[in-house]
Design a protein around this motif. Structure first.
Motif, PDB file in Angstrom:
ATOM      1  N   UNK A  51      38.520 118.647  41.225  1.00  0.00           N
ATOM      2  CA  UNK A  51      39.241 119.899  41.450  1.00  0.00           C
ATOM      3  C   UNK A  51      38.188 120.987  41.627  1.00  0.00           C
ATOM      4  N   UNK A  52      38.197 121.641  42.773  1.00  0.00           N
ATOM      5  CA  UNK A  52      37.060 122.465  43.186  1.00  0.00           C
ATOM      6  C   UNK A  52      37.475 123.874  43.581  1.00  0.00           C
ATOM      7  N   UNK A  53      36.797 124.864  42.991  1.00  0.00           N
ATOM      8  CA  UNK A  53      36.938 126.248  43.424  1.00  0.00           C
ATOM      9  C   UNK A  53      35.963 126.489  44.582  1.00  0.00           C
ATOM     10  N   UNK A  54      36.327 127.378  45.503  1.00  0.00           N
ATOM     11  CA  UNK A  54      35.453 127.671  46.634  1.00  0.00           C
ATOM     12  C   UNK A  54      34.384 128.688  46.257  1.00  0.00           C
ATOM     13  N   UNK A  55      34.773 129.697  45.492  1.00  0.00           N
ATOM     14  CA  UNK A  55      33.868 130.801  45.163  1.00  0.00           C
ATOM     15  C   UNK A  55      33.072 130.454  43.908  1.00  0.00           C
ATOM     16  N   UNK A  80      41.179 124.466  44.599  1.00  0.00           N
ATOM     17  CA  UNK A  80      41.984 125.448  43.883  1.00  0.00           C
ATOM     18  C   UNK A  80      41.222 126.763  43.945  1.00  0.00           C
ATOM     19  N   UNK A  81      41.740 127.723  44.708  1.00  0.00           N
ATOM     20  CA  UNK A  81      40.951 128.907  45.012  1.00  0.00           C
ATOM     21  C   UNK A  81      41.779 130.179  44.972  1.00  0.00           C
ATOM     22  N   UNK A  82      41.086 131.298  44.765  1.00  0.00           N
ATOM     23  CA  UNK A  82      41.741 132.603  44.844  1.00  0.00           C
ATOM     24  C   UNK A  82      41.860 133.072  46.291  1.00  0.00           C
ATOM     25  N   UNK A  83      41.117 132.425  47.187  1.00  0.00           N
ATOM     26  CA  UNK A  83      41.189 132.813  48.592  1.00  0.00           C
ATOM     27  C   UNK A  83      42.547 132.430  49.177  1.00  0.00           C
ATOM     28  N   UNK A  99      43.702 118.447  49.395  1.00  0.00           N
ATOM     29  CA  UNK A  99      44.772 119.395  49.115  1.00  0.00           C
ATOM     30  C   UNK A  99      44.199 120.774  48.893  1.00  0.00           C
ATOM     31  N   UNK A 100      45.068 121.778  48.980  1.00  0.00           N
ATOM     32  CA  UNK A 100      44.632 123.160  48.791  1.00  0.00           C
ATOM     33  C   UNK A 100      45.720 123.919  48.048  1.00  0.00           C
ATOM     34  N   UNK A 101      45.325 124.566  46.955  1.00  0.00           N
ATOM     35  CA  UNK A 101      46.235 125.402  46.170  1.00  0.00           C
ATOM     36  C   UNK A 101      45.561 126.736  45.893  1.00  0.00           C
ATOM     37  N   UNK A 113      50.491 118.377  43.168  1.00  0.00           N
ATOM     38  CA  UNK A 113      49.364 118.225  44.085  1.00  0.00           C
ATOM     39  C   UNK A 113      48.414 117.132  43.617  1.00  0.00           C
ATOM     40  N   UNK A 114      48.114 117.113  42.314  1.00  0.00           N
ATOM     41  CA  UNK A 114      47.222 116.080  41.771  1.00  0.00           C
ATOM     42  C   UNK A 114      47.834 114.699  41.959  1.00  0.00           C
ATOM     43  N   UNK A 115      49.105 114.579  41.663  1.00  0.00           N
ATOM     44  CA  UNK A 115      49.786 113.290  41.829  1.00  0.00           C
ATOM     45  C   UNK A 115      49.728 112.821  43.276  1.00  0.00           C
TER      46      UNK A 115
END
Length: 209
Positions: A51-55, A80-83, A99-101, A113-115
């Motif tokens: 699970x990865x943040x972009x910033x 998983x990002x604030x963008x 995936x993107x959340x 999403x994880x499932x």
């Protein structure tokens, strides 16, 4: 199941760990708050989900996403990002995200999403799915920022939030001159010169929250 949580905020990492541990009690977790720590964890141990943040500090989360796909092409990466997803999700998917959340998502959506990605599928939110369907039905005119590279878009967003060239260079682990070159290219592509104009453009096009 081993899950690596990459985010620069400890409170976010703790919250994610608690949420996922309740749903998958058998899971074990690793955490990282910087690009270098995440890269070390990816090369040191096997993972079933990232699970990865972009910033992130010390570099670019988008670059880290691409590296993760090279190191472990079968391991799904859920961003998983604030963008805003409308502008960043497609770029993330092109780099190999499963995936993107956004961080505004509710807990149930995160679990879904994880499932989905653990089962080998892709996850997009209903809002993004509607946007993509609408775009396919009646393609919108290309916006100037559509011509920006992923790195240029990152730099634009950081400029829009008030970061200086030196601060952006430190965050992305690049030289001041390299960031200045990106900044010049952004101005040329958007036809805007001042940081105020760039910030206004980013806000008007929902590139920053």
């Amino acid at each position: 199941m081993r899950i690596l949580l990459v985010d620069d905020h400890e409170i976010v990492r703790r919250g994610l760990r608690q949420l996922l541990a309740e749903a998958w009690p058998e899971a074990s977790f690793g955490t990282a708050g910087t690009v270098s720590a995440a890269r070390e964890a990816m090369t040191r141990e096997p993972w079933q989900l990232i699970v990865l943040d972009i910033n992130l500090p010390e570099g670019s989360g988008l670059d880290l996403l691409a590296q993760a796909r090279q190191l472990s092409p079968r391991v799904p990466v859920l961003v998983l990002s604030a963008y805003p997803e409308e502008e960043f999700a497609v770029r993330a998917f092109k780099l190999g995200a499963a995936g993107y959340l956004t961080k505004a998502s509710v807990a149930d959506e995160m679990l879904l999403a994880v499932q989905r990605v653990l089962a080998g599928g892709k996850y997009v939110s209903s809002a993004l799915a509607d946007h993509l369907a609408e775009a396919l039905g009646s393609p919108r005119p290309e916006s100037p920022h559509d011509t920006l590279s992923p790195r240029e878009l990152e730099v634009l967003c950081k400029v829009a939030t008030g970061s200086t060239i030196k601060e952006i260079a430190a965050a992305l682990q690049l030289s001041d001159s390299t960031i200045a070159t990106y900044r010049s290219r952004i101005s040329e592509k958007l036809g805007l010169t001042s940081n105020v104009d760039l910030a206004r453009y980013a806000l008007q096009h929902n590139l920053v929250a």
